[in-house]
Enzyme design. Structure first.
Site, PDB file in Angstrom:
ATOM      1  N   ASP A 160      -3.455  18.166  -1.741  1.00  0.00           N
ATOM      2  CA  ASP A 160      -3.245  19.485  -1.131  1.00  0.00           C
ATOM      3  C   ASP A 160      -2.846  20.630  -2.076  1.00  0.00           C
ATOM      4  O   ASP A 160      -2.020  20.436  -2.964  1.00  0.00           O
ATOM      5  CB  ASP A 160      -2.094  19.432  -0.126  1.00  0.00           C
ATOM      6  CG  ASP A 160      -2.129  18.251   0.799  1.00  0.00           C
ATOM      7  OD1 ASP A 160      -3.057  17.461   0.721  1.00  0.00           O
ATOM      8  OD2 ASP A 160      -1.185  18.133   1.595  1.00  0.00           O
ATOM      9  N   GLU A 184      -0.728  17.894  10.160  1.00  0.00           N
ATOM     10  CA  GLU A 184      -0.207  18.094   8.801  1.00  0.00           C
ATOM     11  C   GLU A 184      -0.393  19.565   8.396  1.00  0.00           C
ATOM     12  O   GLU A 184      -1.193  20.298   8.981  1.00  0.00           O
ATOM     13  CB  GLU A 184      -0.938  17.185   7.806  1.00  0.00           C
ATOM     14  CG  GLU A 184      -0.768  15.709   8.119  1.00  0.00           C
ATOM     15  CD  GLU A 184      -1.308  14.766   7.049  1.00  0.00           C
ATOM     16  OE1 GLU A 184      -0.619  13.805   6.704  1.00  0.00           O
ATOM     17  OE2 GLU A 184      -2.435  14.980   6.564  1.00  0.00           O
TER      18      GLU A 184
HETATM   19  C1  FRU Z   1      -1.914  16.110   3.575  1.00  0.00           C
HETATM   20  C2  FRU Z   1      -0.704  15.266   3.203  1.00  0.00           C
HETATM   21  C3  FRU Z   1       0.568  15.977   3.580  1.00  0.00           C
HETATM   22  C4  FRU Z   1       1.562  15.388   2.634  1.00  0.00           C
HETATM   23  C5  FRU Z   1       0.747  15.186   1.390  1.00  0.00           C
HETATM   24  C6  FRU Z   1       1.133  13.981   0.575  1.00  0.00           C
HETATM   25  O1  FRU Z   1      -3.048  15.782   2.877  1.00  0.00           O
HETATM   26  O2  FRU Z   1      -0.793  14.001   3.824  1.00  0.00           O
HETATM   27  O3  FRU Z   1       0.923  15.846   4.940  1.00  0.00           O
HETATM   28  O4  FRU Z   1       2.668  16.215   2.417  1.00  0.00           O
HETATM   29  O5  FRU Z   1      -0.602  15.072   1.801  1.00  0.00           O
HETATM   30  O6  FRU Z   1       0.482  13.958  -0.651  1.00  0.00           O
END
Ligand code: FRU
Length: 519
Positions: free
Chosen positions: A58, A240
């Protein structure tokens, strides 16, 4: 004959000694690697941001400060698969060219550093800096791996860190975590912004199947003020990476609030996707009368996207992670894994009496495409082939009318990436099933992907950004968007436009223009 070539337009022909993509050696990172070395690594994006090496997911902490657009990102510096998360870091002055920076945030005694956001604390409410030297504050999730493995439900908490030198160095707040956990397993991804309505900091956070909103005066003490979404939108997976912000319709001046929620799985074409809600924010709660699930992008590879804080001209700029948890760890790259979408501007537009959020490459990407359009007239069933040596680094803009049109990118190995727009059936298809290497994971090349395009005007544009390992398609200025990864065994060298409708069609084509590289 439907597929007859009506004429062959040669722009460039390449007879380079191209090695097959998968035969290329990764550049030796310990040996004075130059930008050129990176660019020749198989599938290395040419004009999309990717980490120099290792795993990325992300985008995090998107914020503008003192002439710099910061891009932090979920990063695992020891492998090309997901692992203990850090915040990687890059900066850009123009949102096109990026400079890599050292890792900004490392895991600590509270856990790994998961996704989050960053703000400029102009009034120094946190006391970390001063009003003349306002701190850059990062707000992120701590993920306590041992707690999770030990079967606890409280392993995700929220922490903050600050920088007084525009992101060069960071100090974690000694009072971390600033929000503890009362037993919610998925409790993460804080997006914080300064809210003029309530004159306070607001944090959007996700908690499994809904969003929670918190308020703070100083970024350190937070109070829960409302919740949203248990019975709204898509719920095929966990929620998310929330984001909440206002957008103004430029024609009516009306302002609406947009809540972005990533969801995994449960996206329309499988795996991870990004939905949005259009509604209102009163300083305490987000409400909407939207009944249907709306998708910012119908492709399989635009996830966990969020927008910038503090952009000088007030634009709402979005960046997404160009991958999908269904196969993110399996894609055929060796040195690094995954890339970001191009930065896109989000806008609120009223179409057929309904508001939609459009997303479209920033105007800074327009420079390459400013060529005189070529007129292409095709009889029913006729097609035109365009050869180009830079298709996998190109920007293409096709103006067309309501029609049935196919666009095919291919290479001498027979790899074919097919786009098909049929305004009669109001659908757009992206078919990567034979686009190159697909068998690294079962889902990746299994089926053609579909997007409904119900409300197109008589005449509109179809824009394509094609990189070595991705395609982004924007229809009618970003009203309908599809972003997908592709792994052609050799770069495409031919683009075919086919008029599949039953009458003659006039197209206007700009490009394929070669897009400048990112570093
Ligand atoms: C989204 C996610 C978030 C988390 C991160 C972990 O892709 O699953 O919810 O904070 O990636 O790397």
């Amino acid at each position: 004959m439907r597929s007859a070539l009506s004429f062959l337009l040669i722009l460039f022909l390449v007879f380079s000694s191209c090695k097959r993509a998968w035969e290329e050696e990764p550049a030796d990172k310990n040996n004075n690697t130059t930008a050129d070395d990176y660019y020749s690594e198989a599938y290395r994006p040419q004009f999309h941001f990717s980490p120099p090496e290792k795993w990325m997911n992300d985008p995090n902490g998107l914020v503008y400060h003192q002439g710099m657009y910061h891009l932090f990102y979920q990063y695992y510096p020891d492998d090309i698969v997901w692992g203990p998360m850090h915040w990687g870091h890059a900066v850009s002055k123009d949102m096109r060219h990026w400079e890599h920076k050292p890792i900004a945030l490392y895991p600590d005694e509270h856990g790994l550093i998961f996704s989050g956001s960053a703000v400029i604390d102009h009034k120094n409410t946190s006391g970390f800096g001063s009003e003349t030297d306002p701190p850059l504050v990062a707000i992120y999730t701590y993920h306590d791996m041992e707690g999770e493995q030990g079967g606890e439900d409280t392993f995700q908490t929220q922490g903050i860190a600050y920088s007084l030198d525009n992101g060069e160095s960071w100090t974690k707040y000694e009072g971390n975590p600033v929000i503890g956990n009362e037993g919610i397993r998925d409790f993460r991804d804080p997006k914080v912004f300064w809210d003029d309505i309530s004159d306070s900091w607001i944090m959007a956070l996700v908690a499994g199947d809904h969003a929670k909103f918190y308020r703070s005066a100083d970024l350190k003490e937070w109070a829960l003020i409302s919740e949203f979404g248990k019975d709204k939108g898509a719920h095929g997976g966990v929620w998310e990476c929330p984001d909440l912000f206002p957008l103004k319709d430029s024609s009516t001046g009306e302002e609406k609030w947009i809540l972005i929620i990533s969801i995994n799985p449960g996206a329309p074409n499988g795996g991870s996707g990004t939905q949005y809600f259009i509604g209102d924010w009163d300083g305490t709660a987000f409400t909407t009368d939207q009944e249907d699930a709306r998708w910012l992008d119908w492709g399989t590879d635009n996830y966990a996207g969020v927008t910038y804080n503090n952009v000088p001209n007030g634009d709402r700029i979005f960046i997404g992670w160009m991958s999908n948890w269904a196969y993110a760890r399996d894609t055929p790259t060796k040195v690094w894994r995954s890339a970001m979408t191009v930065p896109r501007k989000l806008q609120l537009e009223k179409i057929e009496e309904e508001y939609v959020v459009t997303n479209y490459p920033l105007p800074v990407f327009d420079s390459e495409i400013e060529s005189e359009p070529k007129n292409i007239n095709l009889e029913a069933g006729a097609s035109v082939s365009l050869a180009s040596d830079h298709l996998n680094q190109s920007d293409i803009l096709l103006e067309l009318r309501n029609t049935h049109t196919r666009i095919v990118f291919n290479n001498p190995l027979g790899d074919e990436l097919i786009l098909e727009l049929d305004t009669a059936s109001k659908t757009f298809h992206l078919d990567r099933t034979k686009s190159g290497i697909t068998e690294f994971q079962e889902e990746f090349g299994k089926k053609m992907h579909t997007m409904p395009v119900p409300d197109l005007p008589e005449q509109f544009e179809l824009r394509i950004l094609l990189d070595w390992s991705s395609i982004e398609v924007f229809i009618n200025g970003g009203q309908y968007v599809m972003t997908e990864q592709i792994f052609p065994r050799e770069k495409y060298n031919l683009m075919i436009v086919e008029n599949s409708s039953e009458e003659r069609v006039s197209y206007r084509l700009r490009g394929p223009a070669k897009v400048e590289r990112v570093w």
